[in-house]
Design an enzyme around this catalytic site. Structure first.
Site, PDB file in Angstrom:
ATOM      1  NE  ARG A  31      -4.058  -1.937   0.311  1.00  0.00           N
ATOM      2  CZ  ARG A  31      -4.114  -3.148  -0.260  1.00  0.00           C
ATOM      3  NH1 ARG A  31      -3.128  -3.576  -1.022  1.00  0.00           N
ATOM      4  NH2 ARG A  31      -5.161  -3.918  -0.073  1.00  0.00           N
ATOM      5  CB  CYS A  49      -9.276  -2.580   4.136  1.00  0.00           C
ATOM      6  SG  CYS A  49      -9.935  -4.216   3.815  1.00  0.00           S
ATOM      7  CD  GLU A  65      -5.748   0.047   2.660  1.00  0.00           C
ATOM      8  OE1 GLU A  65      -6.078   0.371   1.510  1.00  0.00           O
ATOM      9  OE2 GLU A  65      -6.055  -1.034   3.185  1.00  0.00           O
TER      10      GLU A  65
HETATM   11  N1  EPU Z   1     -11.729 -12.080   8.923  1.00  0.00           N
HETATM   12  C1  EPU Z   1     -12.440 -12.247  10.087  1.00  0.00           C
HETATM   13  N2  EPU Z   1     -13.453 -11.377  10.350  1.00  0.00           N
HETATM   14  C2  EPU Z   1     -13.780 -10.374   9.537  1.00  0.00           C
HETATM   15  C3  EPU Z   1     -13.045 -10.188   8.352  1.00  0.00           C
HETATM   16  C4  EPU Z   1     -12.016 -11.062   8.053  1.00  0.00           C
HETATM   17  O1  EPU Z   1     -12.164 -13.163  10.859  1.00  0.00           O
HETATM   18  O2  EPU Z   1     -14.722  -9.620   9.851  1.00  0.00           O
HETATM   19  C5  EPU Z   1     -10.647 -13.020   8.585  1.00  0.00           C
HETATM   20  C6  EPU Z   1     -11.002 -13.844   7.354  1.00  0.00           C
HETATM   21  O3  EPU Z   1     -11.750 -14.956   7.683  1.00  0.00           O
HETATM   22  C7  EPU Z   1      -9.629 -14.192   6.816  1.00  0.00           C
HETATM   23  C8  EPU Z   1      -8.765 -13.001   7.217  1.00  0.00           C
HETATM   24  O4  EPU Z   1      -9.481 -12.310   8.225  1.00  0.00           O
HETATM   25  O5  EPU Z   1      -9.126 -15.342   7.456  1.00  0.00           O
HETATM   26  C9  EPU Z   1      -8.445 -12.083   6.043  1.00  0.00           C
HETATM   27  O6  EPU Z   1      -9.672 -11.554   5.488  1.00  0.00           O
HETATM   28  P1  EPU Z   1      -9.882 -11.309   3.914  1.00  0.00           P
HETATM   29  O7  EPU Z   1      -9.559 -12.539   3.159  1.00  0.00           O
HETATM   30  O8  EPU Z   1     -11.198 -10.674   3.754  1.00  0.00           O
HETATM   31  O9  EPU Z   1      -8.776 -10.317   3.485  1.00  0.00           O
HETATM   32  P2  EPU Z   1      -8.250  -8.990   4.173  1.00  0.00           P
HETATM   33  O10 EPU Z   1      -6.805  -9.205   4.509  1.00  0.00           O
HETATM   34  O11 EPU Z   1      -9.132  -8.529   5.266  1.00  0.00           O
HETATM   35  C10 EPU Z   1      -7.345  -7.887   1.964  1.00  0.00           C
HETATM   36  C11 EPU Z   1      -7.219  -6.463   1.541  1.00  0.00           C
HETATM   37  C12 EPU Z   1      -8.509  -6.030   0.815  1.00  0.00           C
HETATM   38  C13 EPU Z   1      -8.768  -6.962  -0.367  1.00  0.00           C
HETATM   39  C14 EPU Z   1      -8.919  -8.373   0.201  1.00  0.00           C
HETATM   40  C15 EPU Z   1      -9.215  -9.411  -0.868  1.00  0.00           C
HETATM   41  C16 EPU Z   1      -5.932  -5.124   3.171  1.00  0.00           C
HETATM   42  C17 EPU Z   1      -6.012  -4.227   4.346  1.00  0.00           C
HETATM   43  N3  EPU Z   1      -7.086  -5.600   2.730  1.00  0.00           N
HETATM   44  O12 EPU Z   1      -8.360  -7.935   2.969  1.00  0.00           O
HETATM   45  O13 EPU Z   1      -8.294  -4.732   0.330  1.00  0.00           O
HETATM   46  O14 EPU Z   1      -9.965  -6.568  -1.049  1.00  0.00           O
HETATM   47  O15 EPU Z   1      -7.672  -8.738   0.869  1.00  0.00           O
HETATM   48  O16 EPU Z   1      -8.089  -9.674  -1.622  1.00  0.00           O
HETATM   49  O17 EPU Z   1      -4.843  -5.367   2.651  1.00  0.00           O
HETATM   50  C18 EPU Z   1      -8.576  -2.382   0.701  1.00  0.00           C
HETATM   51  O18 EPU Z   1      -7.364  -2.275   0.577  1.00  0.00           O
HETATM   52  O19 EPU Z   1      -9.313  -1.388   0.862  1.00  0.00           O
HETATM   53  C19 EPU Z   1      -9.181  -3.709   0.668  1.00  0.00           C
HETATM   54  C20 EPU Z   1     -10.457  -3.895   0.908  1.00  0.00           C
END
Ligand code: EPU
Length: 325
Positions: free
Chosen positions: A192, A243, A313
Site C-alpha cells: 500500500r 479496508c 490504510e
Molecule cells: N476475517 C475475520 N473477520 C472479519 C473479516 C475477516 O475473521 O470480519 C478473517 C477472514 O476470515 C480471513 C482473514 O481475516 O481469514 C483475512 O480476510 P480477507 O480474506 O477478507 O482479506 P483482508 O486481509 O481482510 C485484503 C485487503 C482487501 C482486499 C482483500 C481481498 C488489506 C487491508 N485488505 O483484505 O483490500 O480486497 O484482501 O483480496 O490489505 C482495501 O485495501 O481497501 C481492501 C479492501
C-alpha cells in the site's frame, strides 16, 4: 457534528484570487471551481468542500497549474476515485486536482501485449478493455474501486495481486512540473505504498500482464466471476472507504477487530461492518468526525485486546492521522 469554523472574507478573497490566477494559465477545457463539494466524489460520502478544485484537460494544463503554484504557499492534493480516503468535515484548504477529464482515460493496447493506460482510467474499465483486447492478467483489478493513478500511488491490491505486479514503467510529473519516466526497478514499492508517488503525480503507466493468456477464452471470465462472488460474500455493499486499517505484518486487521467483538459498533452514522470488520460503513448521514471517532475506538479496543496497534490504510485527506488518533 462539529461545525466548521467560518472563514474570513480575506481568506475567501485569497482563494478567489488564486482560482482566477490558475484559470488564466490553462486552456478553456480545464474546469476550475470554488467550494466544490467532495463527499460525492468519494465512496465513503462524508466531508466538506475543496477550497479550489481543478480538472485539468491535458498534461500541459496540469504542468501549468503545478508551475503556477510552485511559488505559492498553498497545498496541492490529488484526488483519484476517492475510494481510499476520508474528507474532513471542514473541507480541504488546498487546491484539489482530479484527473477525471476524458483525456486521462487512455487505454492503448500495443502489438507486443503491453498496454499504455492513463492515470484517470478506472481499474474496472481497464480490466474490461483488456479482455476485449484479448489480454489476460489484469483480472484481479476488476473489483478495486479506484483509478490507475490512485492504484499506483497506493500499490492497490486484491485477490493476491498488487498493482505493481503488472507495471513496467510509470510516467510522472513532479510538483515543479517536470516529467519523468521511471522503470519499476527504479521505484520503491511496498504494501500500500509507492515512495516516488507520495509527492510526484502519476500521469500514466506501461503495463504488462503477469501471466499469459489461457487457451480457453472463458477462463478469464470465470476468474472475474469468482473474484466478484468472493468479494460480494466477504465485503459490505454500503458506502465505505474499503479496508480502513492496514493488515499488520503476518496478521489480519479484520480478524483482530472481529475478535475484539467490534462488528456492529456504531458512532453516529458510522458503523463497523457486520460483514467484514475492517470496513467502516456509512449507514446514512455519517460525518467525518463520526468515522474518525470510530477509528479511534476500534484502534484502542484492538490494542487492549490483542496488544496490536493498527495503522489506518485510508488517507485523511489534506491532513494527517497523527493528531486524530
Ligand atoms: N476475517 C475475520 N473477520 C472479519 C473479516 C475477516 O475473521 O470480519 C478473517 C477472514 O476470515 C480471513 C482473514 O481475516 O481469514 C483475512 O480476510 P480477507 O480474506 O477478507 O482479506 P483482508 O486481509 O481482510 C485484503 C485487503 C482487501 C482486499 C482483500 C481481498 C488489506 C487491508 N485488505 O483484505 O483490500 O480486497 O484482501 O483480496 O490489505 C482495501 O485495501 O481497501 C481492501 C479492501
Amino acid at each position: 457534528m462539529s461545525q466548521p469554523a467560518p472563514r474570513s472574507l480575506e481568506q475567501e478573497g485569497r482563494w478567489n484570487a488564486l482560482a482566477r490566477t490558475l484559470q488564466a494559465v490553462v486552456s478553456p477545457e480545464t474546469t476550475i471551481t470554488r467550494e466544490e463539494s467532495l463527499a460525492e466524489k468519494t465512496t465513503m460520502r462524508v466531508g466538506g468542500a475543496a477550497r479550489v478544485y481543478v480538472e485539468p484537460a491535458s498534461v500541459e494544463d496540469l504542468q501549468a497549474i503545478f508551475r503556477q503554484l510552485t511559488g505559492e504557499a498553498v497545498p496541492v492534493v490529488m484526488l483519484g476515485r476517492g475510494s481510499n480516503l476520508l474528507i474532513p468535515d471542514k473541507g480541504v484548504d488546498a487546491v484539489v486536482v482530479s484527473l477525471s477529464h476524458p483525456s486521462w482515460q487512455v487505454f492503448e493496447s500495443r502489438p507486443d501485449g503491453r498496454v499504455w493506460v492513463g492515470a484517470g482510467l478506472r481499474l474496472k474499465n481497464l480490466c474490461g478493455l483488456a479482455i476485449k483486447a484479448g489480454l489476460a492478467g489484469f483480472e484481479f483489478l476488476e473489483g478495486i474501486p479506484g483509478n490507475v493513478g490512485g492504484a499506483l500511488r497506493m500499490n492497490a491490491g486484491a485477490m493476491g495481486g498488487w498493482m505493481f505486479d503488472v507495471v513496467e514503467e510509470v510516467r510522472l510529473m513532479t510538483r515543479a512540473g517536470e516529467i519523468r519516466t521511471l522503470r519499476k526497478s527504479e521505484m520503491h514499492v511496498d504494501y500500500r505504498h509507492c515512495a516516488e508517488l507520495t509527492e510526484a503525480v502519476a500521469l500514466g503507466a506501461l503495463l504488462v500482464p503477469v501471466h499469459a493468456k489461457p487457451d480457453d477464452d472463458q477462463a478469464i471470465k470465470r476468474q472475474i466471476d469468482a473474484y466478484r462472488d468472493k468479494r460480494h460474500q466477504t465485503q459490505p455493499r454500503e458506502p465505505s472507504a474499503g479496508c480502513i486499517f492496514k493488515n499488520p505484518p503476518g496478521n489480519s486487521a479484520g480478524r483482530l477487530i472481529d475478535q475484539a467483538g467490534l462488528k456492529g459498533e456504531r458512532i453516529g452514522g458510522a458503523e463497523v461492518s457486520t460483514v467484514h470488520a475492517n470496513f467502516i460503513v456509512n449507514r446514512g448521514g455519517a460525518s467525518c468526525a463520526d468515522v474518525i471517532a470510530l477509528v479511534r475506538r476500534v484502534r484502542a479496543r484492538v490494542q487492549e485486546s490483542s496488544g496490536v496497534t493498527l495503522e489506518p490504510e485510508v488517507l485523511l485527506y489534506g491532513s494527517e492521522w497523527g493528531r486524530e488518533l
